[in-house]
Design a protein around this motif. Sequence first.
Motif, PDB file in Angstrom:
ATOM      1  N   THR A  74      11.434  32.294  -2.884  1.00 39.87           N
ATOM      2  CA  THR A  74      11.170  30.871  -2.664  1.00 39.87           C
ATOM      3  C   THR A  74      10.771  30.719  -1.195  1.00 39.87           C
ATOM      4  O   THR A  74      11.111  31.566  -0.360  1.00 39.87           O
ATOM      5  CB  THR A  74      12.426  30.018  -2.970  1.00 39.87           C
ATOM      6  OG1 THR A  74      13.485  30.413  -2.109  1.00 39.87           O
ATOM      7  CG2 THR A  74      12.838  30.130  -4.434  1.00 39.87           C
ATOM      8  N   LYS A 125      18.418  27.797 -15.443  1.00 38.11           N
ATOM      9  CA  LYS A 125      17.386  28.199 -14.483  1.00 38.11           C
ATOM     10  C   LYS A 125      17.946  28.907 -13.251  1.00 38.11           C
ATOM     11  O   LYS A 125      17.250  29.067 -12.259  1.00 38.11           O
ATOM     12  CB  LYS A 125      16.565  26.980 -14.062  1.00 38.11           C
ATOM     13  CG  LYS A 125      15.753  26.411 -15.209  1.00 38.11           C
ATOM     14  CD  LYS A 125      14.903  25.254 -14.754  1.00 38.11           C
ATOM     15  CE  LYS A 125      14.145  24.704 -15.921  1.00 38.11           C
ATOM     16  NZ  LYS A 125      12.762  25.057 -15.913  1.00 38.11           N
ATOM     17  N   ASN A 155      14.623  29.977 -11.602  1.00 35.21           N
ATOM     18  CA  ASN A 155      13.410  29.885 -12.398  1.00 35.21           C
ATOM     19  C   ASN A 155      12.672  28.627 -11.943  1.00 35.21           C
ATOM     20  O   ASN A 155      13.129  27.510 -12.174  1.00 35.21           O
ATOM     21  CB  ASN A 155      13.727  29.824 -13.888  1.00 35.21           C
ATOM     22  CG  ASN A 155      12.491  29.969 -14.722  1.00 35.21           C
ATOM     23  OD1 ASN A 155      11.498  29.272 -14.505  1.00 35.21           O
ATOM     24  ND2 ASN A 155      12.533  30.864 -15.687  1.00 35.21           N
ATOM     25  N   VAL A 156      11.557  28.832 -11.262  1.00 36.02           N
ATOM     26  CA  VAL A 156      10.766  27.725 -10.722  1.00 36.02           C
ATOM     27  C   VAL A 156       9.433  27.696 -11.455  1.00 36.02           C
ATOM     28  O   VAL A 156       8.655  28.643 -11.366  1.00 36.02           O
ATOM     29  CB  VAL A 156      10.536  27.907  -9.194  1.00 36.02           C
ATOM     30  CG1 VAL A 156       9.723  26.757  -8.633  1.00 36.02           C
ATOM     31  CG2 VAL A 156      11.860  28.063  -8.469  1.00 36.02           C
ATOM     32  N   ASN A 157       9.213  26.634 -12.196  1.00 31.64           N
ATOM     33  CA  ASN A 157       7.972  26.471 -12.956  1.00 31.64           C
ATOM     34  C   ASN A 157       7.673  27.687 -13.834  1.00 31.64           C
ATOM     35  O   ASN A 157       6.548  28.170 -13.903  1.00 31.64           O
ATOM     36  CB  ASN A 157       6.790  26.182 -12.028  1.00 31.64           C
ATOM     37  CG  ASN A 157       6.982  24.905 -11.248  1.00 31.64           C
ATOM     38  OD1 ASN A 157       7.497  23.915 -11.774  1.00 31.64           O
ATOM     39  ND2 ASN A 157       6.615  24.918  -9.982  1.00 31.64           N
ATOM     40  N   GLY A 158       8.711  28.215 -14.482  1.00 29.95           N
ATOM     41  CA  GLY A 158       8.542  29.320 -15.412  1.00 29.95           C
ATOM     42  C   GLY A 158       8.509  30.704 -14.776  1.00 29.95           C
ATOM     43  O   GLY A 158       8.320  31.700 -15.466  1.00 29.95           O
ATOM     44  N   LYS A 159       8.699  30.792 -13.458  1.00 29.17           N
ATOM     45  CA  LYS A 159       8.674  32.085 -12.768  1.00 29.17           C
ATOM     46  C   LYS A 159       9.993  32.290 -12.035  1.00 29.17           C
ATOM     47  O   LYS A 159      10.448  31.415 -11.296  1.00 29.17           O
ATOM     48  CB  LYS A 159       7.513  32.123 -11.767  1.00 29.17           C
ATOM     49  CG  LYS A 159       7.391  33.439 -11.031  1.00 29.17           C
ATOM     50  CD  LYS A 159       6.222  33.442 -10.057  1.00 29.17           C
ATOM     51  CE  LYS A 159       6.157  34.766  -9.332  1.00 29.17           C
ATOM     52  NZ  LYS A 159       5.114  34.796  -8.315  1.00 29.17           N
ATOM     53  N   TRP A 160      10.607  33.466 -12.222  1.00 27.28           N
ATOM     54  CA  TRP A 160      11.835  33.786 -11.509  1.00 27.28           C
ATOM     55  C   TRP A 160      11.510  34.203 -10.084  1.00 27.28           C
ATOM     56  O   TRP A 160      10.626  35.031  -9.862  1.00 27.28           O
ATOM     57  CB  TRP A 160      12.597  34.893 -12.234  1.00 27.28           C
ATOM     58  CG  TRP A 160      13.239  34.391 -13.489  1.00 27.28           C
ATOM     59  CD1 TRP A 160      12.733  34.473 -14.756  1.00 27.28           C
ATOM     60  CD2 TRP A 160      14.472  33.689 -13.591  1.00 27.28           C
ATOM     61  NE1 TRP A 160      13.587  33.864 -15.641  1.00 27.28           N
ATOM     62  CE2 TRP A 160      14.667  33.374 -14.949  1.00 27.28           C
ATOM     63  CE3 TRP A 160      15.437  33.287 -12.668  1.00 27.28           C
ATOM     64  CZ2 TRP A 160      15.788  32.687 -15.394  1.00 27.28           C
ATOM     65  CZ3 TRP A 160      16.553  32.600 -13.121  1.00 27.28           C
ATOM     66  CH2 TRP A 160      16.726  32.310 -14.470  1.00 27.28           C
TER      67      TRP A 160
END
Length: 183
Positions: A74, A125, A155-160
Motif C-alpha cells: 500500500t 479483506k 485486499n484493496v480493490n480485489g488485489k492483496w
Amino acid sequence: MKNFKFFLCLLLVGLYSCNQNPNNSVSKETKTEKETIISETEQAINQLVTDAYKVITFEKGTTPDYVAMKSLFTPKATLINFREDSLNSYYIDEFIEEFKAGNFAGELTAFDEVELGGKTEYFGKIGHRISAYATKFNGAEEIGERGVNSFQVLNVNGKWLISSIIWDIEKSGQPIPKRYITD
C-alpha cells in the motif's frame, strides 16, 4: 378408509421431513465452493508473500526491481524491524531508499531471502502471514540470518497488498518456534 388416511398422513410426514433439508447436495456444493474461495484467498496471500521475497532477492551485479517491490505494498506501508534490540521503522519509500543506499554503497552486493515456513490467516479483506525466513548476504553460501516476518495484508480493490511487515531476527535465547518453520 381410516387406515388409508393414516398411511397417507405417514407418507406426507415422511415426504415433508425429507424435504426439510432439500439441498443436501447444494449444501455440499456450497461448502466446496466456499472451501475453494478460502483456498484461493490463502493462495493469493501466500503468493503475495512469495513475491515479496522474490523482489528483494538479487544476485551480484544486479539490483532489485524497486518498481515491482513498491507495487506489492500500500502507498503508506510500514516496515518495522528489531536489529540489536533497537526499533527501526520505515515507510515503503524510505525502506527502498535505505535498501538502495546499501546496494549502491557496495555494502549489499547480493541478497537472498527465502521462506522457511509459516501460517496464513484472514478474515474478509484483512489477512496475516507469519513467515519464518533465512537470509544469505553478498553471495555467501551460509545463512547469515534467520528470523520471523509478520506480514499484514489488505485486499484493496480485489488485489492483496502488504500494509506492513514487522520482523525480528533469531538471537541467542530467541530461536524461531518450530511451528513457524514447518508449514
